[in-house]
Design a protein around this motif. Structure first.
Motif, PDB file in Angstrom:
ATOM      1  N   LEU A 221       6.756  31.221  22.211  1.00 44.81           N
ATOM      2  CA  LEU A 221       5.380  31.581  21.863  1.00 44.81           C
ATOM      3  C   LEU A 221       4.862  30.547  20.874  1.00 44.81           C
ATOM      4  O   LEU A 221       5.448  30.361  19.805  1.00 44.81           O
ATOM      5  N   LEU A 304       9.936  38.529  18.000  1.00 40.45           N
ATOM      6  CA  LEU A 304      10.502  37.689  19.066  1.00 40.45           C
ATOM      7  C   LEU A 304      11.621  36.843  18.474  1.00 40.45           C
ATOM      8  O   LEU A 304      11.372  35.815  17.851  1.00 40.45           O
ATOM      9  N   SER A 312       7.860  37.718  25.141  1.00 35.71           N
ATOM     10  CA  SER A 312       6.738  37.025  24.489  1.00 35.71           C
ATOM     11  C   SER A 312       5.411  37.624  24.944  1.00 35.71           C
ATOM     12  O   SER A 312       4.473  37.769  24.145  1.00 35.71           O
TER      13      SER A 312
END
Length: 342
Positions: A221, A304, A312
């Motif tokens: 991400l 995450l 994500s």
């Protein structure tokens, strides 16, 4: 002071900055051999953990960057070829405020990659900096911008892995090249750093787009500062790439920062105007989208812990669900999906 890369910088026909006479390529060894045989000068090459080789090439004498790129694309049609664009930190203003008090840091509960300048590790809590890598010199060099970004991330609960990608342009200003940022992204991918903050702005670049896509496909991400060009400015990259969360800045009342970029690529807003940051015994007031981005990236990092496309996506949905809608109902060009303040 450790040595860093120094770039001679010029502007292309769109006003975007790039390194004079340089082209960068992601391809295979045969592509580099063809380029060398056609009179290009190999400046540096690096095997990428995510696949292929990234190479800096000097254009043949008297050939423009545009003509050199066209020539390389004919020589190596499967390679990705582009100018070596220059990027700057997305900072607008930093000032010292005597007697101000920064907020107490949150418990450290996530890991965040920071692609920026080097950071002053002595100004951060023990064990907050997990790694500190140099990509544009022999050793990382601490600068205020990266130190502030890292401090905000840590204050919001993230330990950091820092990639220092900044050298200087010949005028002495801090400058990061597309090739060095791409190398840092590849390092983050190889080391499975799930969330990556990039508080840097500059032009569209095909190689950076490729590296962002590689990271996103693997479930990383990426969060980036939206830019400080103003409401009518062109989109800023890497924030405007597909697969990146673009963060704009708001003040304590929820009003948008007047110099922040706007557009359909904006995803979230976060505090980024006169943000108090404790650094080396002083409290600095930081303004700019650079300083809003790590608020969002630290929140994402808490949810995450490893790259995962499915997870994500869930994290992004979680952020959207928690955002305060400040503008027109739903997503808008000023605030994106809305504001996340802590």
């Amino acid at each position: 002071m450790a040595e860093t890369q120094i770039y001679a910088v010029e502007h292309d026909s769109h006003g975007d900055e790039r390194v004079v006479g340089e082209i960068i390529l992601i391809g295979q060894a045969r592509d580099i051999a063809r380029a060398n045989g056609a009179g290009f000068r190999e400046i540096s090459s690096q095997a990428l953990a995510s696949g292929g080789v990234i190479t800096r090439l000097g254009a043949p004498q008297g050939m423009s960057v545009e003509d050199a790129a066209r020539r390389l694309r004919r020589l190596a049609p499967r390679a990705i070829v582009t100018a070596n664009n220059i990027y700057r930190s997305a900072e607008a203003l930093v000032r010292t405020q005597m007697g101000a008090v920064a907020a107490a840091p949150a418990p450290l509960r996530g890991v965040l990659g920071v692609i920026d300048t080097g950071v002053d590790t002595s100004a951060l809590p023990p064990n907050a900096v997990l790694s500190h890598q140099a990509f544009a010199g022999a050793a990382p060099i601490a600068h205020e911008h990266g130190s502030l970004v890292a401090s905000i991330a840590v204050a919001n609960g993230a330990r950091v892995q820092v990639a220092d990608v900044f050298g200087h342009s010949t005028d002495g200003a801090l400058a990061a090249s597309a090739e060095r940022i791409a190398s840092a992204l590849d390092w983050m991918i190889a080391n499975r750093v799930a969330v990556i903050n990039i508080s840097i702005e500059g032009p569209n670049n095909a190689i950076l787009a490729e590296m962002i896509e590689r990271a996103a496909e693997r479930g990383h991400l990426i969060v980036a500062a939206a830019g400080n060009g103003g409401p009518t400015a062109r989109p800023s990259f890497p924030a405007a790439f597909n697969g990146v969360l673009a963060v704009t800045a708001i003040d304590t009342s929820g009003a948008p920062y007047f110099r922040a970029n706007r557009g359909a690529y904006i995803d979230f807003a976060a505090p980024g105007v006169d943000v108090p940051v404790a650094l080396n015994g002083a409290v600095l007031r930081a303004t700019g989208t650079s300083f809003a981005a790590p608020v969002i990236s630290a929140l994402a990092a808490a949810h995450l812990s490893a790259p995962s496309p499915r997870q994500s996506n869930r994290v992004v949905e979680h952020l959207r669900a928690g955002a305060e809608d400040l503008g027109a109902p739903g997503r808008d060009n000023v605030f994106g999906w809305g504001a996340l303040r802590d």
